[in-house]
Design a protein around this motif. Structure first.
Motif, PDB file in Angstrom:
ATOM      1  N   ALA A  81      61.664   7.085  87.915  1.00 21.10           N
ATOM      2  CA  ALA A  81      60.887   8.121  88.611  1.00 21.10           C
ATOM      3  C   ALA A  81      59.918   8.818  87.655  1.00 21.10           C
ATOM      4  CB  ALA A  81      61.831   9.139  89.251  1.00 21.10           C
ATOM      5  N   LEU A  82      60.347   9.058  86.421  1.00 21.69           N
ATOM      6  CA  LEU A  82      59.439   9.675  85.443  1.00 21.69           C
ATOM      7  C   LEU A  82      58.288   8.715  85.124  1.00 21.69           C
ATOM      8  CD1 LEU A  82      62.034  11.379  83.069  1.00 21.69           C
ATOM      9  CD2 LEU A  82      60.274  12.549  84.419  1.00 21.69           C
ATOM     10  N   ALA A  83      58.608   7.431  84.997  1.00 25.25           N
ATOM     11  CA  ALA A  83      57.559   6.436  84.716  1.00 25.25           C
ATOM     12  C   ALA A  83      56.554   6.384  85.869  1.00 25.25           C
ATOM     13  CB  ALA A  83      58.195   5.068  84.495  1.00 25.25           C
ATOM     14  N   GLU A  84      57.055   6.472  87.095  1.00 27.89           N
ATOM     15  CA  GLU A  84      56.147   6.466  88.263  1.00 27.89           C
ATOM     16  C   GLU A  84      55.222   7.676  88.243  1.00 27.89           C
ATOM     17  OE1 GLU A  84      59.044   6.095  91.348  1.00 27.89           O
ATOM     18  OE2 GLU A  84      59.065   3.889  91.256  1.00 27.89           O
ATOM     19  N   ALA A  85      55.663   8.756  87.576  1.00 25.07           N
ATOM     20  CA  ALA A  85      54.820   9.952  87.450  1.00 25.07           C
ATOM     21  C   ALA A  85      53.910   9.859  86.224  1.00 25.07           C
ATOM     22  CB  ALA A  85      55.699  11.195  87.359  1.00 25.07           C
ATOM     23  N   GLY A  86      53.963   8.710  85.514  1.00 25.95           N
ATOM     24  CA  GLY A  86      53.040   8.494  84.396  1.00 25.95           C
ATOM     25  C   GLY A  86      53.571   8.940  83.043  1.00 25.95           C
ATOM     26  N   VAL A  87      54.897   9.113  82.928  1.00 29.11           N
ATOM     27  CA  VAL A  87      55.499   9.584  81.676  1.00 29.11           C
ATOM     28  C   VAL A  87      55.898   8.386  80.807  1.00 29.11           C
ATOM     29  CG1 VAL A  87      57.465  10.859  80.715  1.00 29.11           C
ATOM     30  CG2 VAL A  87      56.343  11.685  82.794  1.00 29.11           C
ATOM     31  N   ASP A  88      55.482   8.403  79.527  1.00 27.68           N
ATOM     32  CA  ASP A  88      55.923   7.375  78.580  1.00 27.68           C
ATOM     33  C   ASP A  88      57.373   7.642  78.191  1.00 27.68           C
ATOM     34  OD1 ASP A  88      53.433   6.077  78.507  1.00 27.68           O
ATOM     35  OD2 ASP A  88      52.670   7.546  77.060  1.00 27.68           O
ATOM     36  N   LEU A  89      58.118   6.563  77.944  1.00 23.61           N
ATOM     37  CA  LEU A  89      59.571   6.718  77.840  1.00 23.61           C
ATOM     38  C   LEU A  89      60.166   6.144  76.570  1.00 23.61           C
ATOM     39  CD1 LEU A  89      60.577   5.501  81.435  1.00 23.61           C
ATOM     40  CD2 LEU A  89      60.441   7.880  80.652  1.00 23.61           C
ATOM     41  N   VAL A  90      61.224   6.812  76.102  1.00 20.90           N
ATOM     42  CA  VAL A  90      62.163   6.208  75.163  1.00 20.90           C
ATOM     43  C   VAL A  90      63.487   6.121  75.912  1.00 20.90           C
ATOM     44  CG1 VAL A  90      63.404   6.486  72.992  1.00 20.90           C
ATOM     45  CG2 VAL A  90      60.981   7.110  73.151  1.00 20.90           C
ATOM     46  N   LEU A  91      63.957   4.901  76.111  1.00 17.90           N
ATOM     47  CA  LEU A  91      65.199   4.674  76.865  1.00 17.90           C
ATOM     48  C   LEU A  91      66.325   4.345  75.900  1.00 17.90           C
ATOM     49  CD1 LEU A  91      64.124   2.468  79.906  1.00 17.90           C
ATOM     50  CD2 LEU A  91      64.054   4.953  79.624  1.00 17.90           C
TER      51      LEU A  91
ATOM     52  N   VAL B 258      57.247   1.949  77.234  1.00 18.20           N
ATOM     53  CA  VAL B 258      58.706   2.136  77.232  1.00 18.20           C
ATOM     54  C   VAL B 258      59.282   1.580  75.929  1.00 18.20           C
ATOM     55  CG1 VAL B 258      60.879   1.719  78.425  1.00 18.20           C
ATOM     56  CG2 VAL B 258      58.757   1.838  79.748  1.00 18.20           C
ATOM     57  N   ILE B 259      59.938   2.439  75.153  1.00 20.33           N
ATOM     58  CA  ILE B 259      60.588   2.002  73.904  1.00 20.33           C
ATOM     59  C   ILE B 259      62.099   2.032  74.130  1.00 20.33           C
ATOM     60  CG2 ILE B 259      60.972   2.526  71.466  1.00 20.33           C
ATOM     61  CD1 ILE B 259      58.290   4.039  71.489  1.00 20.33           C
ATOM     62  N   PRO B 260      62.768   0.857  74.096  1.00 20.06           N
ATOM     63  CA  PRO B 260      64.229   0.849  74.253  1.00 20.06           C
ATOM     64  C   PRO B 260      64.917   1.014  72.899  1.00 20.06           C
ATOM     65  CG  PRO B 260      63.357  -1.399  74.372  1.00 20.06           C
ATOM     66  CD  PRO B 260      62.197  -0.510  74.017  1.00 20.06           C
ATOM     67  N   VAL B 261      65.930   1.862  72.836  1.00 18.08           N
ATOM     68  CA  VAL B 261      66.706   2.029  71.594  1.00 18.08           C
ATOM     69  C   VAL B 261      68.178   1.793  71.916  1.00 18.08           C
ATOM     70  CG1 VAL B 261      67.297   3.558  69.685  1.00 18.08           C
ATOM     71  CG2 VAL B 261      65.032   3.739  70.765  1.00 18.08           C
ATOM     72  N   ALA B 262      68.702   0.659  71.469  1.00 16.35           N
ATOM     73  CA  ALA B 262      70.108   0.336  71.717  1.00 16.35           C
ATOM     74  C   ALA B 262      70.975   1.111  70.731  1.00 16.35           C
ATOM     75  CB  ALA B 262      70.335  -1.170  71.574  1.00 16.35           C
ATOM     76  N   ALA B 263      71.702   2.096  71.218  1.00 13.71           N
ATOM     77  CA  ALA B 263      72.498   2.956  70.341  1.00 13.71           C
ATOM     78  C   ALA B 263      73.488   3.754  71.174  1.00 13.71           C
ATOM     79  CB  ALA B 263      71.572   3.932  69.596  1.00 13.71           C
ATOM     80  N   ASP B 264      74.555   4.199  70.517  1.00 17.16           N
ATOM     81  CA  ASP B 264      75.552   5.048  71.178  1.00 17.16           C
ATOM     82  C   ASP B 264      75.122   6.505  71.020  1.00 17.16           C
ATOM     83  OD1 ASP B 264      77.737   6.559  71.947  1.00 17.16           O
ATOM     84  OD2 ASP B 264      79.200   5.185  71.039  1.00 17.16           O
ATOM     85  N   ILE B 265      74.756   7.124  72.132  1.00 22.89           N
ATOM     86  CA  ILE B 265      74.205   8.486  72.092  1.00 22.89           C
ATOM     87  C   ILE B 265      75.270   9.522  71.718  1.00 22.89           C
ATOM     88  CG2 ILE B 265      74.541   9.192  74.524  1.00 22.89           C
ATOM     89  CD1 ILE B 265      71.266   9.586  72.546  1.00 22.89           C
ATOM     90  N   THR B 266      76.544   9.120  71.739  1.00 25.57           N
ATOM     91  CA  THR B 266      77.602  10.083  71.400  1.00 25.57           C
ATOM     92  C   THR B 266      77.822  10.186  69.888  1.00 25.57           C
ATOM     93  OG1 THR B 266      79.452   8.519  71.492  1.00 25.57           O
ATOM     94  CG2 THR B 266      78.762   9.517  73.573  1.00 25.57           C
ATOM     95  N   THR B 267      77.113   9.355  69.112  1.00 27.63           N
ATOM     96  CA  THR B 267      77.264   9.400  67.645  1.00 27.63           C
ATOM     97  C   THR B 267      76.011   9.997  67.002  1.00 27.63           C
ATOM     98  OG1 THR B 267      76.247   7.224  67.278  1.00 27.63           O
ATOM     99  CG2 THR B 267      78.616   7.264  67.738  1.00 27.63           C
ATOM    100  N   PRO B 268      76.170  10.648  65.833  1.00 20.96           N
ATOM    101  CA  PRO B 268      75.000  11.187  65.128  1.00 20.96           C
ATOM    102  C   PRO B 268      73.988  10.090  64.789  1.00 20.96           C
ATOM    103  CG  PRO B 268      77.037  12.013  64.136  1.00 20.96           C
ATOM    104  CD  PRO B 268      77.445  10.988  65.151  1.00 20.96           C
ATOM    105  N   GLU B 269      74.479   8.897  64.406  1.00 22.15           N
ATOM    106  CA  GLU B 269      73.570   7.802  64.039  1.00 22.15           C
ATOM    107  C   GLU B 269      72.778   7.338  65.253  1.00 22.15           C
ATOM    108  OE1 GLU B 269      77.061   7.469  63.695  1.00 22.15           O
ATOM    109  OE2 GLU B 269      76.952   8.452  61.746  1.00 22.15           O
TER     110      GLU B 269
END
Ligand code: NAP
Length: 259
Positions: A26-36, A59-70
């Protein structure tokens, strides 16, 4: 309606599937660039490709565990300055109050309270400096109507809600709005896993478990990630400038709470 956020940049955490993906689309449809972000790289890359192809935003995908500091550092490094933050992570497992150890609580707090707080602490200073920002935290209907089997979720999300209630008012003078979006039951993998738990506990089929849960919702169906995403995008829009520190419930009327 033009949401007035074309060209803005957003981080959407935990967004390869389900509600996070709905918000990202929905944000992309509104023209927002994304980091997923998500842990599984394949589903994340597929979602990033789908969104880019459908909308033409970056759209930039970042494969990572968001619950960790890294994991959070990887997402924040890839994003740079952001205008919009949508926090999200997987939900804790259901159980009985006797089931959970300190470690289980720490895990739930890390995922559903401390990770969103850390992401806000990292991104709010830049938003404040630039005089505009939006944060939407995906929490749960359990914040306003606690669910007996979801003690870990009830506990962690209540903590986040308390933090947001104060912080939203502290950053609002700088043009930065923080609000929470509370899903009731939505048709995602998480709902299937909860339905499976109900089916097992009651010795009924998955379809029967789903029908039972649908019957408790006045709308007589589960919500969709698309509806959820559209609400999130509105909360990130220029039109939501007067919305501060709210807990917006999307539950098909399931919780009969008048205020
Ligand atoms: P979902 O369909 O299972 O999707 C979860 C998404 O989050 C996936 O993209 C998953 O990808 C990613 N994810 C999970 N843990 C992550 C982590 N540690 N780091 C980065 N990404 C992670 O779940 P959903 O239904 O969209 O639910 C989203 C949130 O809303 C959850 O907290 C859930 O408890 C809450 N909620 C959902 C409902 C509902 O009915 N659906 C109702 C109330 C509350 P990977 O597994 O590859 O990381």
């Amino acid at each position: 309606m033009d949401l007035g956020i074309r060209g803005r940049k957003a981080i959407v955490c935990a967004s390869s599937k389900g509600l996070g993906r709905g918000c990202a689309m929905a944000l992309a449809e509104a023209g927002v660039d994304l980091v997923l972000n998500a842990r599984g790289a394949d589903a994340l890359a597929a979602t990033a490709n789908d969104i880019e192809a459908a909308t033409g935003v970056s759209v930039i995908p970042v494969a990572a565990d968001i619950t960790t500091p890294e994991g959070r550092a990887a997402v924040l490094d890839a994003a740079g300055a952001v205008d919009i933050l949508v926090t999200n992570a997987g939900g804790p497992p259901p159980g009985m109050w006797t089931d959970w150890s300190r470690e289980d609580f720490i895990k739930a707090l890390d995922a559903n309270m401390l990770a969103p707080i850390a992401m806000m602490q990292a991104t709010l200073p830049g938003m404040i400096e630039r005089g505009w920002g939006r944060v939407v935290n995906i929490t749960s209907q359990s914040v306003r109507a606690p669910i007996s089997a979801l003690g870990l979720s009830n506990a962690a999300r209540s903590g986040l809600t308390g933090f947001v209630a104060g912080t939203a008012r502290q950053v609002a003078p700088h043009g930065v709005n923080i609000n929470n979006l509370l899903p009731g039951i939505h048709a995602t993998d998480r709902a299937i896993s909860l339905d499976t738990g109900v089916a097992k506990a009651k010795g009924i089929s998955l379809e029967e478990a789903k029908a039972e849960r649908c019957a408790t919702i006045p709308a007589r169906r589960y919500g969709t990630p698309e509806e959820f995403g559209a609400t999130c995008a509105f909360m990130c829009s220029v039109h939501a400038g007067f919305m501060i520190g709210q807990n917006v419930m999307l539950d098909g009327g399931a919780n009969n709470i008048s205020i």
